[in-house]
Scaffold this active site. Structure first.
Site, PDB file in Angstrom:
ATOM      1  N   SER A  56     -25.589 -46.338  -3.103  1.00 21.07           N
ATOM      2  CA  SER A  56     -24.593 -46.830  -3.787  1.00 21.07           C
ATOM      3  C   SER A  56     -23.194 -46.150  -3.995  1.00 21.07           C
ATOM      4  O   SER A  56     -22.080 -46.715  -3.976  1.00 21.07           O
ATOM      5  CB  SER A  56     -24.963 -46.971  -5.597  1.00 21.07           C
ATOM      6  OG  SER A  56     -25.374 -45.751  -5.888  1.00 21.07           O
ATOM      7  N   GLU A  57     -23.232 -44.922  -3.601  1.00 20.05           N
ATOM      8  CA  GLU A  57     -22.233 -43.881  -3.640  1.00 20.05           C
ATOM      9  C   GLU A  57     -22.404 -42.996  -2.544  1.00 20.05           C
ATOM     10  O   GLU A  57     -23.562 -42.216  -2.515  1.00 20.05           O
ATOM     11  CB  GLU A  57     -21.570 -43.513  -4.999  1.00 20.05           C
ATOM     12  CG  GLU A  57     -20.520 -44.591  -5.649  1.00 20.05           C
ATOM     13  CD  GLU A  57     -21.144 -45.262  -6.719  1.00 20.05           C
ATOM     14  OE1 GLU A  57     -20.686 -46.207  -7.325  1.00 20.05           O
ATOM     15  OE2 GLU A  57     -22.639 -44.983  -6.769  1.00 20.05           O
ATOM     16  N   THR A  58     -21.345 -42.456  -2.001  1.00 21.70           N
ATOM     17  CA  THR A  58     -21.410 -40.986  -1.266  1.00 21.70           C
ATOM     18  C   THR A  58     -20.044 -40.459  -1.776  1.00 21.70           C
ATOM     19  O   THR A  58     -18.947 -40.757  -1.902  1.00 21.70           O
ATOM     20  CB  THR A  58     -21.143 -41.250   0.186  1.00 21.70           C
ATOM     21  OG1 THR A  58     -22.313 -42.135   0.894  1.00 21.70           O
ATOM     22  CG2 THR A  58     -21.037 -40.154   1.011  1.00 21.70           C
TER      23      THR A  58
END
Length: 297
Positions: A56-58
């Site tokens: 979903s995020e980095t």
């Protein structure tokens, strides 16, 4: 004729770490990518790494100019986001593994976020302090569209908790399910919800059910604007939700709350939210663990 000089060496590939946040089990919680040295990476390169990982995020870490001070950027597989709680927790733990526990300061697109990391036995536990939160009403027509995209009849909401848009670094629409079964049955219109969220500037739709027997809040976060169906365990939404509960008088000004998320995805995680009287900011705490099955790039 001029003889061409030697070809300069290619820049080394960025080292990408993978962590599961809000858990001590690498198969649970919310996975995040962490690039501890993102210097020299373009926006397109950062977005490409986030898309390839598919989380979903980095988080991408850049020098902040002072010891234990860093700039952070966050990319979903589709776009940059202003703030991400679980990737912040993961980054803080990754830095503490390298530099030791203690206090860090992150400068994010949403604002300055202090994070403290403590060792608890064999685990590292990070606590972030959010930016000042905001709570807003949602227009009736926008609420109706959100419910239609979810395929949730308004009668299945918990009328005790009014819908609101809450932000503590990123905007989330907060909706209360009337039952645990309603929360578990999540099968929504991805494109319809995405279009509404993009128009309203929302990061997730934060769905929750309050267990009256245990006092625990069970939560879920559809995340179509990020290119994923659901964000497993969300720190940014938890901060916004904590502010929502305090603003509307559902909890004391000074409170410690437990949010459980990821159960319906098979990736359970626990988020601890602390509210302090006289301080509008929200503290979000959790552990993070490296995902060993995937070696660093």
């Amino acid at each position: 004729m001029t003889t061409p000089g030697p070809t300069p060496p290619a820049a080394p590939a960025p080292r990408i770490s993978r962590y599961a946040a809000f858990t001590t089990d690498p198969r649970a919680g919310n996975p995040a990518g962490v690039v501890l040295d993102a210097s020299g990476l373009s926006d397109d390169e950062q977005l490409g790494i986030a898309a390839r990982l598919g989380y979903s995020e980095t988080a991408f870490v850049l020098p902040g100019g002072e010891p234990r001070t860093h700039r952070l950027r966050y990319f979903s597989p589709k776009a940059e986001v202003p703030f991400c709680g679980h990737a912040t927790i993961a980054t803080a733990v990754a830095l503490a593994e390298r530099e030791g526990p203690g206090e860090y300061v992150f400068f994010t697109p949403a604002g300055q976020v202090p994070v403290g990391v403590e060792r608890e036995g064999d685990e590292l536990r990070a606590t972030l302090t959010s930016v000042t939160p905001r709570i807003e009403d949602i227009a009736p027509g926008d609420l109706a569209e959100a419910l239609a995209a979810l395929d949730w009849p308004a009668a299945e909401l918990d009328a005790e908790y009014p819908p609101r848009i809450a932000s503590a670094g990123a905007r989330h629409l907060v909706l209360a399910a009337g039952t645990r079964e309603r929360l578990a049955a999540l099968d929504y219109d991805f494109e319809r919800q995405r279009a509404l969220m993009e128009r309203l500037g929302l990061t997730t739709v934060h769905l929750f059910w309050h267990d009256p027997d245990t006092g625990v809040f069970h939560t879920r976060d559809p995340f179509p604007v990020g290119g994923v169906v659901e964000d497993p365990v969300t720190g940014a939404a938890s901060a916004a939700f904590g502010a929502y509960l305090r603003s509307l008088g559902f909890v004391r000004e000074d409170a410690r709350l437990t949010f459980v998320q990821g159960e319906d995805l098979g990736r359970p995680g626990t988020v601890t939210v602390t509210l302090r009287a006289g301080d509008p900011r929200v503290r979000v705490a959790g552990t993070a663990v490296r995902i060993p099955a995937e070696a660093d790039d």
